[in-house]
Design an enzyme around this catalytic site. Sequence first.
Site, PDB file in Angstrom:
ATOM      1  N   ASP A   1       1.007  -1.310   0.150  1.00  0.00           N
ATOM      2  CA  ASP A   1       0.022   0.060  -0.029  1.00  0.00           C
ATOM      3  C   ASP A   1       1.156   1.241   0.006  1.00  0.00           C
ATOM      4  O   ASP A   1       1.611   1.571   0.970  1.00  0.00           O
ATOM      5  CB  ASP A   1      -1.033  -0.013   1.024  1.00  0.00           C
ATOM      6  CG  ASP A   1      -1.713   1.235   1.157  1.00  0.00           C
ATOM      7  OD1 ASP A   1      -2.828   1.112   0.473  1.00  0.00           O
ATOM      8  OD2 ASP A   1      -1.333   2.222   1.800  1.00  0.00           O
TER       9      ASP A   1
ATOM     10  N   TYR B   1       3.092  10.200   0.461  1.00  0.00           N
ATOM     11  CA  TYR B   1       4.213   9.487   1.621  1.00  0.00           C
ATOM     12  C   TYR B   1       5.503   9.971   1.220  1.00  0.00           C
ATOM     13  O   TYR B   1       6.483   9.702   1.962  1.00  0.00           O
ATOM     14  CB  TYR B   1       4.025   7.916   1.447  1.00  0.00           C
ATOM     15  CG  TYR B   1       2.662   7.549   1.985  1.00  0.00           C
ATOM     16  CD1 TYR B   1       1.798   8.193   2.446  1.00  0.00           C
ATOM     17  CD2 TYR B   1       2.223   6.134   1.886  1.00  0.00           C
ATOM     18  CE1 TYR B   1       0.333   7.838   2.936  1.00  0.00           C
ATOM     19  CE2 TYR B   1       0.977   5.685   2.075  1.00  0.00           C
ATOM     20  CZ  TYR B   1       0.149   6.520   2.751  1.00  0.00           C
ATOM     21  OH  TYR B   1      -0.918   5.927   3.049  1.00  0.00           O
TER      22      TYR B   1
ATOM     23  N   HIS C   1      -7.590   9.801  -2.063  1.00  0.00           N
ATOM     24  CA  HIS C   1      -6.860   9.850  -0.598  1.00  0.00           C
ATOM     25  C   HIS C   1      -7.732  10.362   0.288  1.00  0.00           C
ATOM     26  O   HIS C   1      -8.003   9.895   1.323  1.00  0.00           O
ATOM     27  CB  HIS C   1      -5.271  10.302  -0.905  1.00  0.00           C
ATOM     28  CG  HIS C   1      -4.404  10.003   0.395  1.00  0.00           C
ATOM     29  ND1 HIS C   1      -2.938   9.734  -0.064  1.00  0.00           N
ATOM     30  CD2 HIS C   1      -4.728   9.471   1.375  1.00  0.00           C
ATOM     31  CE1 HIS C   1      -2.520   9.217   1.072  1.00  0.00           C
ATOM     32  NE2 HIS C   1      -3.675   8.927   2.232  1.00  0.00           N
TER      33      HIS C   1
ATOM     34  N   LYS D   1      -2.667   6.173  -4.187  1.00  0.00           N
ATOM     35  CA  LYS D   1      -3.487   7.118  -3.876  1.00  0.00           C
ATOM     36  C   LYS D   1      -3.442   8.578  -4.643  1.00  0.00           C
ATOM     37  O   LYS D   1      -2.210   9.135  -4.683  1.00  0.00           O
ATOM     38  CB  LYS D   1      -3.819   7.357  -2.397  1.00  0.00           C
ATOM     39  CG  LYS D   1      -3.890   5.966  -1.753  1.00  0.00           C
ATOM     40  CD  LYS D   1      -3.708   6.147  -0.085  1.00  0.00           C
ATOM     41  CE  LYS D   1      -3.840   4.859   0.418  1.00  0.00           C
ATOM     42  NZ  LYS D   1      -2.460   4.498   0.495  1.00  0.00           N
TER      43      LYS D   1
END
Length: 308
Positions: free
Chosen positions: A46, A51, A107, A76
Amino acid sequence: MVLQTHVQINTGALIPSIGLGTWQAKPGEVQNAVCFAIKNGYRHIDAALIYGNEHEVGQGIRDSGVPREDIFITSKLWNTHHPNVAEGLEQSLAALGTDYLDLYLVHWPVRLVPNESSALLPVNPDGTRSIDRSWDMNETWRQMEEVYKTGKVKAIGVANWSIPYLEDLRKSWTIVPAINQVELHPFLPQHALREYCDNLGIRLAAYSPLGSTGAPLMSDSQIQAMADKYGVPPATILISYHVNKGVVVIPKSVSEARIASNREVVSLSEEDLVELDAMAANGKAKRVNTPLWGFDLGFDDWYGPIKA
């Protein structure tokens, strides 16, 4: 009960019940964590653009030596890309080094407007998030459906969407979201959202299943007592809670020992599942991930620390 290693989503595809989360995994750590996880049996990774580590995630996948087609990769769409979904997708594909995703999620149901302060987490002069509250999420979903039709994503879904936002999206969708990824654990069981999504064929995926750093789940006396009963660590109880319910769960770790142990699950009794389901109502309710835009998203349980 024989616990499922995979569950089916509404496209007919199978998704591994347990994946490796990569949120807050530091540079220099996540590549090795992803590689180790895949070599030790994980087949679900994931990721997300925000990130900031998708290049390393992609390298870790390649380092594992496992063929791309054997790995389920989720990413996402970030908040600044609501007006240009295809562009956001291309950024993640390029970073991950793949030409398709198995699952692409919106997201958050929030559009952020980039400005000179930041391309991804822009703020206004007063320090508040630069949010476009007039943006129509139905337009975002229309574009998600378009990228799905290109074949570059095998399934589309959402993350952090409450019932009111899903209700609004129902007015226009032609493709029902396959997944709604939300914070989910015994202190935040989201019973109403679970029932709503089940009725529409939307499968839930649980992030922060262990409560995230500093959260009280791992040290909770009830959960510890249950762990002692089954002879397993508290994390196993918390991950098994979701697998027993057919919820996809994505614990995050960069520790090889914990990555390995997080794949171990046990079949929980109906009595124990009921006890876990009741913890929030019995005074332990707590949300651990509350971003600055969180309080107007239509959830009725916003508590816990504010996080950017």
